[in-house]
Design a protein around this motif. Structure first.
Motif, PDB file in Angstrom:
ATOM      1  N   GLN A 599       0.832  -1.209   0.000  1.00 14.45           N
ATOM      2  CA  GLN A 599       0.000   0.000   0.000  1.00 14.45           C
ATOM      3  C   GLN A 599       0.868   1.261   0.000  1.00 14.45           C
ATOM      4  O   GLN A 599       0.393   2.344  -0.253  1.00 14.45           O
ATOM      5  N   THR A 600       2.165   1.085   0.280  1.00  9.20           N
ATOM      6  CA  THR A 600       3.008   2.267   0.446  1.00  9.20           C
ATOM      7  C   THR A 600       3.674   2.688  -0.855  1.00  9.20           C
ATOM      8  O   THR A 600       4.050   3.836  -1.015  1.00  9.20           O
ATOM      9  N   VAL A 602       4.378   3.210  -5.143  1.00 14.42           N
ATOM     10  CA  VAL A 602       3.648   3.967  -6.175  1.00 14.42           C
ATOM     11  C   VAL A 602       3.411   3.108  -7.416  1.00 14.42           C
ATOM     12  O   VAL A 602       2.413   3.294  -8.105  1.00 14.42           O
ATOM     13  N   VAL A 609      -5.037   6.906  -5.260  1.00 13.51           N
ATOM     14  CA  VAL A 609      -4.475   6.599  -3.929  1.00 13.51           C
ATOM     15  C   VAL A 609      -3.153   7.346  -3.747  1.00 13.51           C
ATOM     16  O   VAL A 609      -2.896   7.957  -2.706  1.00 13.51           O
ATOM     17  N   VAL A 610      -2.308   7.321  -4.799  1.00 13.78           N
ATOM     18  CA  VAL A 610      -0.985   7.959  -4.717  1.00 13.78           C
ATOM     19  C   VAL A 610      -1.113   9.471  -4.572  1.00 13.78           C
ATOM     20  O   VAL A 610      -0.473  10.083  -3.706  1.00 13.78           O
ATOM     21  N   THR A 611      -1.970  10.092  -5.391  1.00 11.07           N
ATOM     22  CA  THR A 611      -2.087  11.569  -5.329  1.00 11.07           C
ATOM     23  C   THR A 611      -2.699  12.014  -3.995  1.00 11.07           C
ATOM     24  O   THR A 611      -2.330  13.050  -3.442  1.00 11.07           O
ATOM     25  N   LYS A 612      -3.628  11.203  -3.476  1.00  8.79           N
ATOM     26  CA  LYS A 612      -4.253  11.549  -2.190  1.00  8.79           C
ATOM     27  C   LYS A 612      -3.209  11.468  -1.080  1.00  8.79           C
ATOM     28  O   LYS A 612      -3.093  12.362  -0.234  1.00  8.79           O
ATOM     29  N   ARG A 613      -2.407  10.363  -1.106  1.00  4.08           N
ATOM     30  CA  ARG A 613      -1.376  10.172  -0.083  1.00  4.08           C
ATOM     31  C   ARG A 613      -0.344  11.294  -0.152  1.00  4.08           C
ATOM     32  O   ARG A 613       0.122  11.816   0.861  1.00  4.08           O
ATOM     33  N   GLU A 614       0.028  11.679  -1.371  1.00  5.85           N
ATOM     34  CA  GLU A 614       1.074  12.707  -1.541  1.00  5.85           C
ATOM     35  C   GLU A 614       0.517  14.126  -1.427  1.00  5.85           C
ATOM     36  O   GLU A 614       1.271  15.093  -1.433  1.00  5.85           O
ATOM     37  N   ARG A 615      -0.827  14.204  -1.380  1.00  2.20           N
ATOM     38  CA  ARG A 615      -1.519  15.510  -1.433  1.00  2.20           C
ATOM     39  C   ARG A 615      -1.053  16.301  -2.659  1.00  2.20           C
ATOM     40  O   ARG A 615      -0.690  17.474  -2.580  1.00  2.20           O
ATOM     41  N   ASN A 659      10.104   5.640  -1.398  1.00  2.00           N
ATOM     42  CA  ASN A 659      10.098   7.079  -1.134  1.00  2.00           C
ATOM     43  C   ASN A 659      11.421   7.505  -0.496  1.00  2.00           C
ATOM     44  O   ASN A 659      11.461   8.255   0.477  1.00  2.00           O
TER      45      ASN A 659
END
Length: 817
Positions: A599-600, A602, A609-615, A659
């Motif tokens: 889940q962590t 990319v 999911v990725v854009t939400k996590r990265e804002r 990351n």
């Protein structure tokens, strides 16, 4: 277009009896192998292949026996008249012309009658090695035939000239068709039939190679086949030096036999336009010819355009090439467009055949396909091959690959090591030499796919993964690199290049590449020494001044390549051995996307999911890769098309997934093609393509609309229907690709090229959808991929699209429509 008409005429009228191919005859393996190795690995499959090889050989053996029968048919009546008051031929002439044919016929008839029931009542334990061993032990008869062959031909030729009856007989011998063939018989000349036994020994040897390849080492046949192969190869090498009689043509000024060493179709740049020529390299002269227009049914002839005695032939240096005319290169997107057209016509032909369409419609499509392929053949080559006659003119050929250029150059230079004399051919001598070209030629057909039979391999469509490991055999340290080429639409293109390994005799590249295949059948590896001498740098736009140290080619055998495992091989080139591995992923397999378990990360994680996590609005990986490409890769030739090293790409994937804080440092040090490859991999590994599974059918329908206004409305509506993260990322990528294409004069990447690279990555049918499509490899390429490329190209050619503007308008009209 004169050249095109000629070529079409040529294609329509290729003579049956000049074609050496026999249906069902296995071809030689293209790569070195350790016999039995494959059989051990997969005994069941090996034995199945063994049956296929044998049944194919049996079919060709039947054809061969029919050919020998046809040759023997006139012998009895000729013998009967020999003792009468009006003989057609004397007994001596009959003996000379038909020498040993009866014996050869009986040997093969007995062999065929023994082998046939074994193949028809197949049992994997059946043994037939003793039959091949017996056949090999009787090769002495062939030696006698070969020794007599030349005089047999000369006698037949003389008798034809002096006796009309015999001329009629020898011009049209009837060969029975195979048992299950629709054709009852074909007409063949005596000369063509007399060549068949010489060809046959080589064919039998190739079959033994194939049989051994697919016979387990513990099978009782294995040692017998090995023995038969050893005898056959020894026999072949003892006569190979002097057997290929098609290569003999008149004598050289020194009184030696002039032989044909190499021939092929090349594009000549003559008076500013591209012309297709058939070029013949003899032992002492290079002759450039074109096919003469002749009335239908007439025997075809070549017309000599020019010749250069090898004693007078020199290759201009890159410095001298500077003063030669510049080559007009056709833009890549035009070549890609033409490939698409050809693919579409191929699909239509397949559809017509499947629906039992009219033969006239199929012929019309084939003619159109030939015209398009001929255009591609004429316009795609861009690598100059210059030849200079030290007493006068220079000539310029254009080739599609550095491989061909070095083949021609090496063949000429090898002949030039002999003591050659300069000469001038009289008009009669030139006429005789040019006249002999038609019979002597070894390359019969223009290399276009429409010349291939339907049952020939369509080649591979999908992705070839190649790891170039290392090389050995260099005499001294050098700066070394390799390039990889595969064939595409009848010609070869360079697809990947390793980094330069500095100052070594044993380079260890260990670099992996992913190469897209479009009906490819061969892989070539070229090994170069990098030239860092600034004075020798590219005077000519396309001239590579790096020195070729070695080159080699292997056939991409679908059976060998289409396994999930890596297949390791060694290619030998001029004493250098390059070790590499490869595996193949078909197009349907490459459509499969496997969502990430993590889940962590990319890669393989939904873009939302990725854009939400990265804002963020656009994933960090996309922004960073694009920024790096624009910083230092936007002028890189073939950016996004040339493969990056797979290990570098995997390393970048790992740091993005983790990351890691060292990402930026790593990016700034990394080869730019690896960064471009990482971006492509990210989009390819998304759980669903960027333009989504749901909208895929609608994109396919939208791009097929004819009315510009309707298409515009539909295509903009589809963009609006995308989830916001997908849409914003797509528009971000779109603007980047447009900036890359602005540098096309330098990087050679047009909008069309970029659409070809990214289209199938951003837009793919869902797996359920694709199963219905994936029947024919060529169909996948032509239907789906063509439309995917067109969709992306539509947006790339469109005026800038603003996210807010797009969202504001429910109906979207463009002033351009």
């Amino acid at each position: 277009m004169e050249e095109e008409e000629e070529a079409i005429g040529y294609l329509d009228k290729v003579l049956e009896d000049e074609d050496d191919s026999e249906p069902g005859t296995p071809t030689s393996p293209g790569s070195p192998f350790s016999v039995g190795e494959k059989g051990e690995r997969d005994a069941g499959k090996g034995l199945e292949m063994r049956k296929l090889v044998l049944s194919g050989f049996l079919a060709s053996e039947e054809i061969y026996i029919n050919q020998l029968e046809a040759l023997l048919l006139p012998m009895k009546p000729l013998k009967a008249t020999a003792t009468t008051s009006q003989p057609v031929l004397t007994l001596q002439q009959i003996e000379t012309i038909f020498y040993k044919i009866q014996d050869i016929y009986e040997i093969h008839k007995e062999f065929y009658d023994s082998l046939c029931p074994k193949v028809q009542q197949w049992d994997s334990n059946v043994t037939m090695g003793h039959l091949f061993q017996k056949l090999a032990s009787q090769l002495g008869v062939y030696k006698a035939f070969v020794d007599n062959y030349k005089i047999a031909l000369e006698t037949a030729e003389k008798c034809s000239q002096s006796n009309y009856q015999f001329q009629k007989i020898s011009e049209e011998l009837k060969v029975k068709g195979p048992k299950d063939s629709k054709e009852s018989h074909t007409s063949v000349t005596m000369e063509a039939l007399l060549y068949k036994p010489i060809d046959r020994v080589t064919r039998s040897t190739l079959v033994l190679h194939d049989l051994l390849k697919h016979t387990p080492a513990d099978h009782p046949d294995y040692p017998l086949l090995q023995d038969a192969l050893r005898i056959s190869q020894n026999f072949l090498s003892s006569i190979n030096e002097d057997i290929d009689p098609r290569r003999t043509a008149v004598t050289t000024p020194k009184g030696e036999t002039r032989q044909l060493v190499k021939d092929g179709f090349l594009v000549e740049l003559s008076e500013g336009s591209r012309k297709l020529r058939h070029v013949f390299l003899f032992t002492d002269v290079l002759l450039c010819a074109k096919l003469k227009k002749t009335a239908v049914g007439k025997h075809q002839q070549y017309d000599c355009k020019w010749y250069v005695p090898l004693a007078d032939l020199v290759f201009p240096s890159p410095e001298e090439s500077e003063h030669c005319p510049q080559v007009h290169v056709i833009p890549d997107h035009e070549l890609e467009d033409m490939k698409m057209k050809i693919s579409a016509i191929k699909s239509e032909v397949q559809k017509e055949k499947a629906n039992k369409g009219q033969s006239r419609a199929i012929e019309r499509l084939k003619k159109k396909m030939f015209e398009n392929e001929f255009w591609l053949l004429l316009n795609s080559p861009a690598i100059p091959f210059r030849i200079h006659n030290r007493n006068g003119k220079s000539y310029l050929f254009l080739l599609s690959s550095d491989y061909e250029r070095s083949e021609w150059r090496e063949a000429i230079q090898k002949l030039q090591k002999k003591d050659l004399q300069a000469f001038v051919l009289s008009s009669v001598e030139l006429q005789v030499l040019t006249g002999s070209c038609f019979k002597l030629r070894t390359v019969h057909n223009i290399p276009v796919t429409s010349n291939k039979d339907d049952d020939e391999s369509p080649g591979l469509y999908g992705f070839l993964h190649v790891i170039v490991h290392s090389a050995k055999g260099f005499k001294q340290s050098a700066n070394l690199y390799c390039t990889l080429e595969v064939d595409s639409f009848g010609y070869f293109v360079s697809k990947a290049k390793t980094r330069v390994f500095r100052d070594t005799t044993e380079p260890q590249w260990n670099e992996e590449f992913e190469i897209e295949l479009e009906g490819s059948q061969s892989l070539r590896i070229l090994c170069y020494e990098k030239c860092y001498d600034k004075t020798k740098l590219n005077k000519d736009n396309n001239e590579i001044v790096d020195k070729i140290m070695g080159k080699g080619q292997i056939q991409l055998d679908p059976q060998a390549v289409q396994t999930k495992n890596w297949h390791m091989d060694v290619i030998e080139m001029n004493g250098i051995k390059v070790e590499f591995s490869m595996k193949f992923t078909s197009r349907d397999m490459s459509l499969k996307r496997t969502p990430s378990k993590k889940q962590t990360g990319v890669f393989g994680v939904k873009i939302s999911v990725v854009t939400k996590r990265e804002r963020s609005k656009v994933p960090y990986i996309v922004r960073q890769c694009i920024e790096e490409v624009e910083k230092r890769g936007i002028e890189e030739v073939g950016i996004y098309r040339i493969s990056g090293v797979a290990t570098d790409i995997q390393a970048l994937k790992a740091v993005f997934d983790a990351n890691n804080k060292d990402i930026l440092v790593m990016l700034s040090d990394m080869d730019i093609n690896a960064i471009a490859g990482t971006l492509k991999l990210y989009f390819r590994e998304l759980p669903e393509p960027l333009l989504t599974d749901r909208l895929y059918p609608a994109f396919m329908e939208g791009i097929a609309l004819s009315d510009p206004a309707a298409k515009e409305n539909c295509m903009m509506h589809l963009l609006r229907s995308l989830p916001d993260p997908n849409l914003i990322t797509f528009l971000f990528l779109l603007e980047h690709l447009k900036r890359v294409a602005e540098k096309e004069p330098i990087n050679k990447m047009s909008l069309h090229n970029l659409a070809t690279v990214f289209g199938p990555t951003l837009l793919r049918p869902s797996e359920g959808e694709s199963k219905g499509h994936l029947t024919l490899a060529s169909d996948i390429w032509s239907h789906d991929v063509m439309a995917q490329v067109q969709v992306l190209l539509y947006y790339l050619q469109h005026p800038p699209i603003s996210f807010t503007e797009l969202k504001r308008n429910t109906l979207y009209f463009s002033t351009d429509v």
